[in-house]
Design a protein around this motif. Structure first.
Motif, PDB file in Angstrom:
ATOM      1  N   GLU A 178      -8.832 -56.600 -26.277  1.00  0.00           N
ATOM      2  CA  GLU A 178      -8.267 -56.062 -25.038  1.00  0.00           C
ATOM      3  C   GLU A 178      -9.038 -54.802 -24.669  1.00  0.00           C
ATOM      4  O   GLU A 178      -9.250 -53.935 -25.519  1.00  0.00           O
ATOM      5  CB  GLU A 178      -6.792 -55.686 -25.232  1.00  0.00           C
ATOM      6  CG  GLU A 178      -6.200 -55.096 -23.955  1.00  0.00           C
ATOM      7  CD  GLU A 178      -4.884 -54.341 -24.143  1.00  0.00           C
ATOM      8  OE1 GLU A 178      -4.107 -54.269 -23.198  1.00  0.00           O
ATOM      9  OE2 GLU A 178      -4.642 -53.809 -25.253  1.00  0.00           O
ATOM     10  N   PRO A 227      -9.241 -48.582 -11.967  1.00  0.00           N
ATOM     11  CA  PRO A 227     -10.608 -49.053 -12.219  1.00  0.00           C
ATOM     12  C   PRO A 227     -11.034 -48.977 -13.681  1.00  0.00           C
ATOM     13  O   PRO A 227     -10.557 -48.125 -14.440  1.00  0.00           O
ATOM     14  CB  PRO A 227     -11.469 -48.091 -11.379  1.00  0.00           C
ATOM     15  CG  PRO A 227     -10.635 -46.888 -11.161  1.00  0.00           C
ATOM     16  CD  PRO A 227      -9.197 -47.305 -11.245  1.00  0.00           C
ATOM     17  N   ARG A 243     -10.276 -45.556 -23.328  1.00  0.00           N
ATOM     18  CA  ARG A 243     -11.214 -44.438 -23.190  1.00  0.00           C
ATOM     19  C   ARG A 243     -10.531 -43.072 -23.244  1.00  0.00           C
ATOM     20  O   ARG A 243     -11.187 -42.060 -23.473  1.00  0.00           O
ATOM     21  CB  ARG A 243     -12.069 -44.593 -21.929  1.00  0.00           C
ATOM     22  CG  ARG A 243     -11.340 -44.472 -20.638  1.00  0.00           C
ATOM     23  CD  ARG A 243     -12.237 -44.859 -19.468  1.00  0.00           C
ATOM     24  NE  ARG A 243     -13.247 -43.871 -19.126  1.00  0.00           N
ATOM     25  CZ  ARG A 243     -13.028 -42.825 -18.325  1.00  0.00           C
ATOM     26  NH1 ARG A 243     -11.844 -42.604 -17.815  1.00  0.00           N
ATOM     27  NH2 ARG A 243     -13.996 -41.983 -18.046  1.00  0.00           N
ATOM     28  N   ILE A 256      -9.382 -51.303 -27.017  1.00  0.00           N
ATOM     29  CA  ILE A 256     -10.182 -50.089 -26.806  1.00  0.00           C
ATOM     30  C   ILE A 256      -9.639 -49.318 -25.602  1.00  0.00           C
ATOM     31  O   ILE A 256      -9.388 -49.909 -24.542  1.00  0.00           O
ATOM     32  CB  ILE A 256     -11.667 -50.444 -26.537  1.00  0.00           C
ATOM     33  CG1 ILE A 256     -12.215 -51.351 -27.638  1.00  0.00           C
ATOM     34  CG2 ILE A 256     -12.515 -49.174 -26.424  1.00  0.00           C
ATOM     35  CD1 ILE A 256     -13.623 -51.882 -27.357  1.00  0.00           C
ATOM     36  N   PHE A 314      -5.240 -53.005  -9.851  1.00  0.00           N
ATOM     37  CA  PHE A 314      -5.401 -52.338 -11.146  1.00  0.00           C
ATOM     38  C   PHE A 314      -6.144 -51.020 -10.963  1.00  0.00           C
ATOM     39  O   PHE A 314      -6.918 -50.864 -10.017  1.00  0.00           O
ATOM     40  CB  PHE A 314      -6.225 -53.218 -12.096  1.00  0.00           C
ATOM     41  CG  PHE A 314      -5.390 -54.128 -12.964  1.00  0.00           C
ATOM     42  CD1 PHE A 314      -4.878 -53.685 -14.166  1.00  0.00           C
ATOM     43  CD2 PHE A 314      -5.124 -55.435 -12.572  1.00  0.00           C
ATOM     44  CE1 PHE A 314      -4.109 -54.519 -14.963  1.00  0.00           C
ATOM     45  CE2 PHE A 314      -4.351 -56.273 -13.365  1.00  0.00           C
ATOM     46  CZ  PHE A 314      -3.839 -55.812 -14.566  1.00  0.00           C
ATOM     47  N   GLY A 371     -12.790 -45.389 -27.149  1.00  0.00           N
ATOM     48  CA  GLY A 371     -14.189 -45.708 -26.897  1.00  0.00           C
ATOM     49  C   GLY A 371     -14.377 -46.239 -25.492  1.00  0.00           C
ATOM     50  O   GLY A 371     -13.407 -46.390 -24.737  1.00  0.00           O
ATOM     51  N   GLN A 392      -2.916 -42.968 -15.459  1.00  0.00           N
ATOM     52  CA  GLN A 392      -2.932 -44.397 -15.799  1.00  0.00           C
ATOM     53  C   GLN A 392      -1.522 -44.978 -15.731  1.00  0.00           C
ATOM     54  O   GLN A 392      -0.553 -44.240 -15.568  1.00  0.00           O
ATOM     55  CB  GLN A 392      -3.535 -44.599 -17.189  1.00  0.00           C
ATOM     56  CG  GLN A 392      -4.903 -43.964 -17.357  1.00  0.00           C
ATOM     57  CD  GLN A 392      -5.915 -44.482 -16.347  1.00  0.00           C
ATOM     58  OE1 GLN A 392      -5.933 -45.663 -16.019  1.00  0.00           O
ATOM     59  NE2 GLN A 392      -6.751 -43.596 -15.833  1.00  0.00           N
ATOM     60  N   MET A 430     -16.461 -50.764 -21.919  1.00  0.00           N
ATOM     61  CA  MET A 430     -17.532 -51.482 -21.224  1.00  0.00           C
ATOM     62  C   MET A 430     -18.558 -52.019 -22.221  1.00  0.00           C
ATOM     63  O   MET A 430     -19.313 -52.936 -21.908  1.00  0.00           O
ATOM     64  CB  MET A 430     -18.256 -50.550 -20.247  1.00  0.00           C
ATOM     65  CG  MET A 430     -17.420 -50.099 -19.082  1.00  0.00           C
ATOM     66  SD  MET A 430     -17.216 -51.398 -17.877  1.00  0.00           S
ATOM     67  CE  MET A 430     -18.662 -51.138 -16.873  1.00  0.00           C
ATOM     68  N   ILE A 445       1.371 -48.258 -17.105  1.00  0.00           N
ATOM     69  CA  ILE A 445       1.733 -49.452 -17.868  1.00  0.00           C
ATOM     70  C   ILE A 445       1.797 -50.563 -16.826  1.00  0.00           C
ATOM     71  O   ILE A 445       2.370 -50.393 -15.748  1.00  0.00           O
ATOM     72  CB  ILE A 445       3.076 -49.286 -18.610  1.00  0.00           C
ATOM     73  CG1 ILE A 445       3.472 -50.568 -19.360  1.00  0.00           C
ATOM     74  CG2 ILE A 445       4.211 -48.854 -17.697  1.00  0.00           C
ATOM     75  CD1 ILE A 445       4.689 -50.392 -20.291  1.00  0.00           C
TER      76      ILE A 445
HETATM   77  N1  SAM Z   1      -2.903 -52.467 -21.130  1.00  0.00           N
HETATM   78  C1  SAM Z   1      -2.021 -51.425 -20.630  1.00  0.00           C
HETATM   79  C2  SAM Z   1      -0.582 -51.874 -20.707  1.00  0.00           C
HETATM   80  O1  SAM Z   1      -0.236 -52.518 -21.620  1.00  0.00           O
HETATM   81  O2  SAM Z   1       0.224 -51.541 -19.866  1.00  0.00           O
HETATM   82  C3  SAM Z   1      -2.350 -51.018 -19.223  1.00  0.00           C
HETATM   83  C4  SAM Z   1      -3.538 -50.235 -19.155  1.00  0.00           C
HETATM   84  S1  SAM Z   1      -3.906 -49.397 -17.660  1.00  0.00           S
HETATM   85  C5  SAM Z   1      -3.512 -50.462 -16.356  1.00  0.00           C
HETATM   86  C6  SAM Z   1      -5.677 -49.526 -17.796  1.00  0.00           C
HETATM   87  C7  SAM Z   1      -6.272 -48.714 -18.942  1.00  0.00           C
HETATM   88  O3  SAM Z   1      -7.668 -48.978 -18.987  1.00  0.00           O
HETATM   89  C8  SAM Z   1      -6.117 -47.207 -18.772  1.00  0.00           C
HETATM   90  O4  SAM Z   1      -5.436 -46.668 -19.862  1.00  0.00           O
HETATM   91  C9  SAM Z   1      -7.568 -46.724 -18.695  1.00  0.00           C
HETATM   92  O5  SAM Z   1      -7.757 -45.449 -19.283  1.00  0.00           O
HETATM   93  C10 SAM Z   1      -8.296 -47.813 -19.448  1.00  0.00           C
HETATM   94  N2  SAM Z   1      -9.734 -47.910 -19.171  1.00  0.00           N
HETATM   95  C11 SAM Z   1     -10.402 -47.830 -17.990  1.00  0.00           C
HETATM   96  N3  SAM Z   1     -11.725 -47.956 -18.196  1.00  0.00           N
HETATM   97  C12 SAM Z   1     -11.898 -48.132 -19.540  1.00  0.00           C
HETATM   98  C13 SAM Z   1     -13.038 -48.301 -20.392  1.00  0.00           C
HETATM   99  N4  SAM Z   1     -14.296 -48.329 -19.920  1.00  0.00           N
HETATM  100  N5  SAM Z   1     -12.829 -48.447 -21.713  1.00  0.00           N
HETATM  101  C14 SAM Z   1     -11.588 -48.429 -22.247  1.00  0.00           C
HETATM  102  N6  SAM Z   1     -10.467 -48.243 -21.497  1.00  0.00           N
HETATM  103  C15 SAM Z   1     -10.636 -48.095 -20.165  1.00  0.00           C
END
Ligand code: SAM
Length: 224
Positions: free
Chosen positions: A82, A206, A106, A104, A204, A131, A57, A134, A59
């Motif tokens: 978020e 997925p 995952r 949230i 981004f 969690g 993943q 979705m 930032i």
């Molecule tokens: N918000 C973060 C930041 O401040 O830099 C960036 C997050 S990164 C681009 C996207 C995040 O979404 C990843 O940590 C990924 O594990 C999470 N993610 C993807 N699908 C998800 C789901 N169904 N529920 C929760 N998190 C999810």
């Protein structure tokens, strides 16, 4: 807090690229991005680029954080959801502009580190849980604003629209391939009608339904 020259340079770059809201720029300037990146990337923390945070993943790029935050049109009394906490950087920026952030993630391993970081840095108006985002967070809905930081496929998930308050705004990336993804702003009016507008092209990771297998059983998730 006194900003470092490289922080000020980043903020000036974001302003030149279209982040014009002074409150958003101020929130970014007051958020120490070097605390949110792994130690080996600290010297690159104020570059306008996405960086790895583990578990495959990232930032998000500061420009995208700024533009998406600006698109939310936040107010100080708002309750924000978020999806995709990651390292907590976007949540930290949001927390300076609204009443409370619910977030949230995952990946439990990322979330564990992030919660320690947010506590150490004194972000007391962020509640982050592990969690499947979705499902949203029905127990805390409705939300004045929702931001999704991972790309859903072409359709706006109905769960997010359902959990958005009347008059609310949802900002999210949509698109299955990284070469064809855009951020959209979805507005729900007081009668519940929904309109959407395409904002800009992005790349981004997925949005993935369900929890990763490495998380084991037992989902510490108030999200449903
Ligand atoms: N918000 C973060 C930041 O401040 O830099 C960036 C997050 S990164 C681009 C996207 C995040 O979404 C990843 O940590 C990924 O594990 C999470 N993610 C993807 N699908 C998800 C789901 N169904 N529920 C929760 N998190 C999810």
């Amino acid at each position: 807090m006194t900003s470092e020259p490289r922080q000020i340079r980043l903020v000036m770059e974001l302003r030149a690229e279209g982040v014009t809201d002074a409150a958003v720029l101020g929130a970014i300037e007051r958020t120490p991005r070097e605390e949110f990146v792994p130690p080996q990337f600290r010297d690159r923390a104020y570059e306008n680029t996405a960086l790895p945070i583990g578990e495959g993943q990232t930032i998000s790029q500061p420009l995208i954080v700024g533009l998406m935050t600006q698109a939310l049109q936040l107010g100080p009394r708002m309750k924000v959801l978020e999806i995709g906490t990651g390292c907590g950087y976007q949540a930290a920026v949001l927390s300076k502009l609204c009443r409370r952030v619910y977030s949230i993630e995952r990946h439990k391993s990322l979330l564990g580190e992030t919660n320690k970081r947010l506590a150490r840095l004194g972000y007391h108006n962020i509640t982050a849980i592990a969690g499947d985002g979705m499902k949203g967070w029905p127990e805390q809905a409705p939300f004045d604003r929702i931001i999704v930081t991972a790309a859903a496929s072409r359709e706006v998930p109905q769960t997010f629209i359902d959990q958005l308050a009347p008059g609310g705004i949802l900002v999210l990336p949509l698109g299955t391939s990284t070469s064809d993804q855009h951020v959209w702003r979805v507005r729900k009016d007081e009668e519940g009608s929904v309109t959407r507008e395409k904002l800009w092209a992005v790349r981004f990771v997925p949005l993935i339904g369900g929890m990763p297998e490495s998380n084991g059983r037992g989902q510490a998730n108030g999200a449903g």
